[in-house]
Write a protein that holds these residues in place. Structure first.
Motif, short mmCIF file in Angstrom:
data_model
loop_
_atom_site.label_atom_id
_atom_site.label_comp_id
_atom_site.label_asym_id
_atom_site.label_seq_id
_atom_site.Cartn_x
_atom_site.Cartn_y
_atom_site.Cartn_z
N ARG A 70 -11.78 0.52 8.02
CA ARG A 70 -12.05 -0.78 7.41
C ARG A 70 -12.57 -1.78 8.44
NH1 ARG A 70 -6.90 -0.15 5.11
NH2 ARG A 70 -6.15 -1.90 6.37
N ARG A 71 -11.98 -1.76 9.63
CA ARG A 71 -12.39 -2.71 10.66
C ARG A 71 -13.85 -2.49 11.05
NH1 ARG A 71 -8.92 -2.63 15.97
NH2 ARG A 71 -10.21 -0.79 16.37
N ALA A 123 -7.26 4.54 8.43
CA ALA A 123 -7.83 3.68 7.40
C ALA A 123 -8.11 2.29 7.94
CB ALA A 123 -6.89 3.61 6.20
N ALA A 124 -7.20 1.77 8.79
CA ALA A 124 -7.40 0.45 9.37
C ALA A 124 -8.64 0.44 10.26
CB ALA A 124 -6.16 0.05 10.17
N SER A 148 -5.03 -3.66 14.32
CA SER A 148 -4.94 -2.33 13.73
C SER A 148 -3.49 -1.91 13.48
CB SER A 148 -5.61 -1.30 14.66
OG SER A 148 -6.98 -1.55 14.75
N ASP A 192 0.82 -1.22 0.00
CA ASP A 192 0.00 0.00 0.00
C ASP A 192 0.85 1.27 0.00
OD1 ASP A 192 -2.51 -1.30 0.08
OD2 ASP A 192 -2.24 -1.69 2.22
N THR A 252 -8.74 2.65 1.92
CA THR A 252 -10.11 2.26 2.29
C THR A 252 -10.90 1.73 1.10
OG1 THR A 252 -10.81 4.57 1.98
CG2 THR A 252 -10.22 3.87 4.23
N ARG A 253 -10.20 1.56 -0.03
CA ARG A 253 -10.80 1.02 -1.26
C ARG A 253 -11.98 1.87 -1.73
NH1 ARG A 253 -6.66 -0.90 0.19
NH2 ARG A 253 -6.21 -3.14 0.50
N GLU A 254 -11.84 3.19 -1.64
CA GLU A 254 -12.90 4.09 -2.11
C GLU A 254 -12.41 4.99 -3.25
OE1 GLU A 254 -15.57 6.11 0.45
OE2 GLU A 254 -15.14 4.84 2.19
N ASN A 273 -16.02 -1.24 9.06
CA ASN A 273 -16.83 -1.34 7.85
C ASN A 273 -17.59 -0.04 7.59
OD1 ASN A 273 -17.69 -2.68 5.54
ND2 ASN A 273 -19.51 -3.53 6.56
N LYS A 325 -8.11 7.20 0.35
CA LYS A 325 -9.10 6.51 -0.48
C LYS A 325 -8.58 5.16 -0.96
CE LYS A 325 -9.88 9.89 -3.41
NZ LYS A 325 -10.51 10.54 -4.59
#
Length: 784
Positions: free
Chosen positions: A274-275, A270-271, A373, A43, A240-242, A277, A237
């Protein structure tokens, strides 16, 4: 073994191997990459301009290589605040260009002890380590630096040309290497490890903005800052896959601005997102401003406003369960690069932190909360943890909002390290100098050093942070260990703090202060400071006698205190005053429970030295031989428990020389030399002393090749340290005589000898032209 001074010289044989310091050269194991525990970050956010700047300076030349490359050492320094991504950029450079180098080493540069350990790993991985060097980090460091200065891919052995595929008439091809010194926040730590004569590349990361000005770094480098807000938003982004979500731009910009573009903070947020959601916009709505996360005023750990706000709000530590926070709090006081899990789980008794895990099973239930995390990283195969030092800063800062919490956690960290440390300054006679504890001491020393640094900061910042006597005990033990390794410079600040803590304490610290002054006695003796040695030993005995008066019971420490004062009086040439104290030490030892005759080693040895200095050579020899018989009876003829048996060999060599029995003297000095190499290592103070004495013998026998090998080793061990001036005067002078005998120019060595002599005796300054052997007679070098 002779039993008296009349033993025939024919009973001894010369051991030629004692002078063999010329290690056979061997083929280096190439390619060689020391990269663990690091892996390439998939990443990683590209910072192209920075990467191009590094590549321009550090990449090897692509031109055809002749016999040897023409480039000198190439360096690049990245400086900036913690969390800005310096290490990540350095790692990306390594993994992107690894195959363009024959050897790459990523090293942790925050402490010299860790660098010593990692230089040992380099030597092992390259195949340069010799079995006899494994316990001697100084000699291994020199071996690695020698290879870096002349990084041949293969060698021609002295005994065989067939082992090399190249034409033996040509010089071997040189390897291309890269070293990363990561987290060199105190650049002076690198001074002993810097490859000043190499032809490779060095990349340095440091929080210190002045690091680029260090004379050995060169001029290339740059100040490292956070990402720009657009880049930080893009990075967020991506994590966070956005990237493709249309309504995420405004939220990502807002969050990036709150985090001031700090890469580490962005990665952690970001972690968390994501955790849970969450979408970026949802996270922003849940936490509309920084005060919803933490009280920023309690988390001021940086000098720049944006930096402190970003760090304060980044890790959402409040989401962790209480047991995970308790574990993280303790971790924040330990060395961040290598936290052995055995420290955290070694004992659970007496820990006052309410939520700290109570068993190993509970520990392994709690740890995943920190791993999920990426707050903490774990090497399961080694049982070791790593944590970013910025995480530690934040965790410690959060504790300030809970009165007394920092005190309790600090005490717990000290307790956990202490429970693993092999203490020796209390207890029975004969425990000091045992080399089987050195490996564990070396592993724990970085934690003690880190605790010392944290203690200094917290004690200044908090009026309520009281002195910690148990910590003073641990500092004293670490200082004593460093004395045993003949490293008085690093021992001194630890002992300074230990003494200051005890003197500020309201508790009864008589016993602790006595032990600290005992350690300082021997550190002072190692630094050739007889007045300080006497000062500390006198205070120690006064304190031990106070303890004896109040307790009515003699102890091993009381016996040691009499011995220490006797030794200090001998250092000040007051031999007649020293003898009664040394005899008193013998009397106390004989009265102790569990007494063995070899427990008389210390006073017997120093009584022998006092007799020798007063010209009573037969008395001195008999005392030394008696002490040697007692040790042999208790420990066997091949004792390698400590350097102590070697000191008896060495002193017998000196006494026999004074008696005119030079061949027997030679044999004893060689036995001492071999013993010290096997126990203390090749750069130990005692080894260097014996090495010099053996060199004198070879010089007398006109074996000038062996003499030069040995004197080179002596100078390598002493490294121009000012507290070895007496020894250096003698060594430089003998080296000059050697050069004169072999038809070479002795001027440089004579100038060094004269300079060291003039520093020792400023009222009797000498030049290279007028320094004579007569001047050296008043120097008490090579005696201990």
């Amino acid at each position: 073994m002779p039993s008296n001074s009349q033993k025939s010289e024919d009973s001894f044989e010369i051991i030629p191997a004692a002078a063999d310091f010329a290690a056979k050269k061997r083929r280096a194991n190439l390619p060689c990459y020391l990269l663990k525990p690091h892996t390439r970050n998939k990443d990683f956010f590209p910072r192209r301009e920075i990467m191009q700047s590094i590549e321009t300076v550090l990449l090897p030349s692509t031109r055809a290589q002749g016999d040897r490359p023409l480039e000198n050492l190439k360096t690049f320094v990245l400086t900036g605040l913690g969390g800005t991504g310096k290490t990540e950029v350095a790692l990306e450079f390594v993994f992107a260009h690894q195959l363009q180098y024959d050897a790459v080493f990523i090293l942790h540069a925050d402490q010299s002890s860790r660098l010593s350990d990692e230089f040992c790993q380099i030597a092992i991985k390259l195949g340069l380590e010799r079995p006899e060097d494994k316990n001697d980090p100084d000699i291994i460091r020199d071996i690695v630096q020698s290879w870096l200065a002349n990084p041949v891919k293969s060698f021609i052995r002295a005994d065989s040309i067939s082992s090399v595929s190249e034409d033996p008439r040509r010089e071997p091809t040189l390897a291309k290497w890269l070293i990363v010194f990561d987290n060199a926040d105190d650049p002076t730590v690198l001074s002993d490890f810097w490859p000043s004569e190499g032809h490779g590349s060095v990349l340095v990361t440091s929080r210190d903005p002045m690091a680029k000005s260090q004379f050995f770094f060169g001029e290339a480098g740059l100040e490292f800052g956070p990402l720009s807000i657009p880049d930080a938003a893009e990075f967020l982004k991506r994590l966070t896959r956005e990237e493709d979500r249309q309504n995420s731009e405004e939220a990502s910009q807002a969050i990036a601005r709150r985090l001031d573009g700090l890469p580490l903070a962005i990665a952690q947020i970001a972690a968390i997102i994501r955790r849970r959601n969450l979408l970026l916009a949802e996270f922003l709505n849940l936490y509309p401003d920084e005060t919803d996360l933490y009280d920023l005023q309690c988390l001021r750990i940086g000098s720049q406003r944006g930096y402190e706000h970003s760090i304060a709000s980044v890790w959402a530590l409040g989401d962790l369960e209480d047991r995970a926070i308790a574990l993280l709090n303790v971790i924040s006081f330990l060395d961040p690069e290598c936290i052995q899990e055995g420290i955290l789980t070694g004992t659970f008794q007496g820990i006052e932190i309410v939520d700290y895990p109570k068993t190993k099973k509970e520990y392994h239930q709690v740890l995943p909360h920190l791993l999920q995390s990426s707050i903490v990283h774990r090497n399961a195969s080694k049982g070791e943890l790593r944590v970013h030092r910025l995480v530690q800063d934040v965790a410690r800062a959060r504790m300030q909002s809970s009165p007394g919490l920092s005190d309790t956690v600090f005490d717990t960290a000290v307790q956990l390290v202490s429970s693993n440390f092999p203490f020796i300054t209390r207890g029975s006679v004969g425990r000091a100098h045992k080399i089987d504890r050195w490996t564990l001491c070396a592993k724990l020393l970085p934690h003690i050093t880190h605790l010392k640094q944290v203690y200094a900061v917290i004690s200044i910042a908090s009026d309520s942070f009281r002195p910690r006597v148990k910590f003073a005990d641990l500092l004293n033990e670490a200082g004593w260990y460093l004395y045993e390794r003949t490293n008085p410079v690093e021992a001194t600040p630890l002992l300074d703090m230990a003494q200051a803590i005890c003197e500020a304490s309201q508790e009864d610290v008589t016993e602790q202060l006595a032990l600290i002054h005992g350690s300082r006695t021997w550190v002072s003796s190692l630094m050739n400071q007889p007045e300080k040695c006497y000062h500390h030993s006198k205070i120690r005995l006064e304190l031990e006698e106070q303890l004896f008066s109040s307790r009515g019971k003699a102890t091993a420490n009381l016996a040691a205190a009499y011995n220490d004062l006797g030794v200090s009086l001998s250092m000040n040439k007051l031999y007649t005053k020293a003898v009664p104290l040394l005899n008193r030490s013998k009397e106390v030892r004989a009265s102790l429970e569990g007494f063995r005759k070899d427990h008389m080693y210390n006073p017997m040895y120093h009584l022998a030295l006092a007799a020798w200095h007063q010209g009573n050579y037969d008395e001195a020899a008999n005392l030394l031989l008696e002490a040697l018989r007692d040790r042999t009876h208790a420990l066997g003829p091949d004792d390698r428990q400590s350097v102590r048996t070697g000191t008896l060999f060495y002193a017998l060599g000196n006494v026999r020389a004074s008696q005119g029995n030079l061949e027997e003297s030679f044999a004893w000095h060689q036995k001492a030399f071999i013993h010290f190499r096997a126990t203390g290592g090749e750069t130990h103070y005692y080894t260097a002393h014996a090495c010099y004495r053996v060199a004198e013998h070879y010089f007398r026998l006109q074996d000038y090749h062996a003499t030069r090998n040995l004197l080179d080793q002596v100078l390598k061990a002493y490294q121009d340290r000012p507290y070895y001036r007496q020894e250096l005067v003698m060594t430089y002078f003998l080296y000059a005589e050697l050069l004169r005998r072999t038809g070479k120019d002795p001027q440089d060595m004579m100038e060094r000898a004269a300079a060291a002599f003039s520093e020792l005796f400023p009222e009797s300054r000498r030049s290279a032209a007028d320094l004579t052997e007569e001047d050296l007679k008043g120097i008490d070098a090579y005696e201990f």
